[in-house]
Scaffold this motif. Structure first.
Motif: not given
Length: 126
Positions: A75-96
């Motif tokens: 789960x920590x890797x999910x959280x980190x990858x989600x944060x990295x994607x947001x920081x790099x221009x992605x948009x959230x479609x569902x919080x971790x």
């Protein structure tokens, strides 16, 4: 089961920045720009992922209802990858968080800069 997954992009350098963040957080290396900067490739021992401009010259679009699931070791890797994607221009479609679809499921959803939907997914051993 899969040899590769390919998604369309209208901006390979922006896709590279997004996927470098996500793939790096998932434990994969940096992508390689190819085809004179029109594509980015990620390769592992089990397959390949590529974001590329369409060969027919038309604009890339995302699949309606399509989602690509990427394995996360915890789960920590999910959280980190989600944060990295947001920081790099992605948009959230569902919080971790936990997913009620299966016991032990933990996931998050992002859209890349072109709108392709990815899922970051961890399943607890059970």
């Amino acid at each position: 089961m899969f040899t590769h997954i390919m998604v369309g992009t209208n901006d390979a350098p922006a896709a590279k920045a997004f996927y470098d963040g996500v793939m790096g957080a998932l434990g994969h290396g940096e992508g390689m720009l190819m085809n004179e900067g029109a594509a980015v490739l990620y390769r592992t021992e089990t397959g390949m992922f590529m974001a590329t401009t369409p060969r027919n010259g038309e604009p890339a679009t995302h699949a309606n209802g399509g989602t690509i699931g990427l394995f996360a070791a915890s789960p920590a890797v999910v959280d980190a990858a989600h944060a990295a994607g947001l920081a790099a221009g992605g948009t959230c479609e569902g919080e971790p968080g936990p997913r009620d679809i299966m016991p032990g499921a933990y996931g998050a959803y992002l859209r890349d800069p072109t709108g392709n939907k990815i899922c970051l997914w961890h399943m607890a051993a059970g």
